[in-house]
Design a protein around this motif. Structure first.
Motif, PDB file in Angstrom:
ATOM      1  N   TRP A 113      10.891  -4.360   3.061  1.00 32.59           N
ATOM      2  CA  TRP A 113      10.374  -4.230   1.749  1.00 32.59           C
ATOM      3  C   TRP A 113      10.459  -5.749   1.055  1.00 32.59           C
ATOM      4  O   TRP A 113      11.547  -6.498   1.198  1.00 32.59           O
TER       5      TRP A 113
ATOM      6  N   TRP B  33       5.526  -3.421   2.069  1.00 35.11           N
ATOM      7  CA  TRP B  33       6.602  -2.807   2.563  1.00 35.11           C
ATOM      8  C   TRP B  33       5.985  -2.562   3.998  1.00 35.11           C
ATOM      9  O   TRP B  33       4.820  -2.562   4.345  1.00 35.11           O
ATOM     10  N   LYS B  34       6.740  -2.220   4.992  1.00 32.13           N
ATOM     11  CA  LYS B  34       6.390  -2.029   6.508  1.00 32.13           C
ATOM     12  C   LYS B  34       6.345  -0.611   6.632  1.00 32.13           C
ATOM     13  O   LYS B  34       7.074  -0.013   6.318  1.00 32.13           O
ATOM     14  N   SER B  35       5.126  -0.077   7.202  1.00 31.84           N
ATOM     15  CA  SER B  35       5.106   1.073   7.606  1.00 31.84           C
ATOM     16  C   SER B  35       4.626   1.272   9.020  1.00 31.84           C
ATOM     17  O   SER B  35       4.585   0.292   9.886  1.00 31.84           O
ATOM     18  N   TYR B  36       4.381   2.625   9.581  1.00 32.82           N
ATOM     19  CA  TYR B  36       3.826   2.648  11.088  1.00 32.82           C
ATOM     20  C   TYR B  36       2.575   3.185  11.251  1.00 32.82           C
ATOM     21  O   TYR B  36       2.383   4.024  10.451  1.00 32.82           O
ATOM     22  N   LYS B  37       1.707   2.614  12.257  1.00 36.01           N
ATOM     23  CA  LYS B  37       0.505   3.066  12.434  1.00 36.01           C
ATOM     24  C   LYS B  37       0.333   3.652  13.995  1.00 36.01           C
ATOM     25  O   LYS B  37       0.706   2.686  14.987  1.00 36.01           O
TER      26      LYS B  37
ATOM     27  N   TRP C  70       1.752  -3.058   4.275  1.00 36.69           N
ATOM     28  CA  TRP C  70       1.151  -2.391   3.022  1.00 36.69           C
ATOM     29  C   TRP C  70       1.527  -3.235   2.050  1.00 36.69           C
ATOM     30  O   TRP C  70       2.757  -3.733   1.628  1.00 36.69           O
TER      31      TRP C  70
END
Length: 215
Positions: free
Chosen positions: A75, A153-157, A197
């Motif tokens: 982030w 920030w980094k998220s998961y898909k 994101w």
């Protein structure tokens, strides 16, 4: 040189001049000399590519022991102090009419008077007192700045690797999202990937452009 290469070359030259990149990099070099950090934001604003220098004084990011570069962290957070007109110029394709009304109310109170409101939340609005004329005490000359927070920030898909056979008997592999429903003869292997994101908060409670990073 083919047409695609020439188009890319001229596009980069156009953006170098439009975004005044030489000057941005000079500001970044000054930051590197003073603070030891040279930070830039590269993204899309109002449908156009943007590169701008980020002030290290108002920036923080994931400080994991082995993280060397900002983009490798989980982030990062940036604080900007912007005038209402700046905010509108930056987010006019993201702000709803209701959010614009909230922004104007935040600065001017319930009306559109140019004077300082009787009551204001000073955690949301910063007044530049140095802009008051020494010869005219009228508060209508007061500059107003609003804190704008920009987070990434980094998220998961969840994605699926789809395998199917076409009419000619050839095996085709494609990528689908988690809403895809397999039909007869299709096989899907699911996996998770990192998705970056970003989002903005204006003042304390106006949230805009919360979405996966474009492109």
């Amino acid at each position: 040189k083919d047409i695609a290469e020439m188009t890319a070359y001229h596009s980069l030259n156009y953006l170098r001049n439009k975004l005044n990149l030489d000057h941005e990099f000079m500001k970044g070099w000054e930051d590197a000399l003073i603070a030891g950090e040279e930070i830039y934001y590269v993204g899309v604003v109002n449908g156009e590519p943007l590169l701008e220098r980020v002030n290290p004084l108002y920036f923080t990011y994931d400080k994991s022991p082995d993280v060397e570069f900002v983009e490798d962290g989980d982030w990062c957070l940036r604080r900007m102090s912007m005038a209402p007109s700046e905010i509108y110029d930056r987010f006019y394709d993201k702000l709803s009419e209701n959010q614009l009304d909230q922004l104007l109310t935040l600065v001017h109170g319930q009306g559109f008077s140019s004077n300082r409101p009787d009551q204001v939340n000073y955690s949301q609005v910063v007044y530049k007192d140095r802009l008051i004329s020494t010869t005219d005490p009228d508060d209508s000359f007061m500059g107003q700045l609003i804190n704008v927070w920009h987070a990434c920030w980094k998220s998961y898909k969840k994605i699926g690797f789809l395998t199917k056979t076409d009419e000619a008997g050839n095996i085709i592999t494609d990528t689908v999202d988690e809403t895809y429903k397999a039909i007869d003869g299709e096989q899907i292997e699911w996996d998770w990937v990192i998705e970056v994101w970003e989002g903005y908060r204006i003042g304390n409670d106006i949230y805009v452009a919360i979405q996966p990073v474009e492109y």
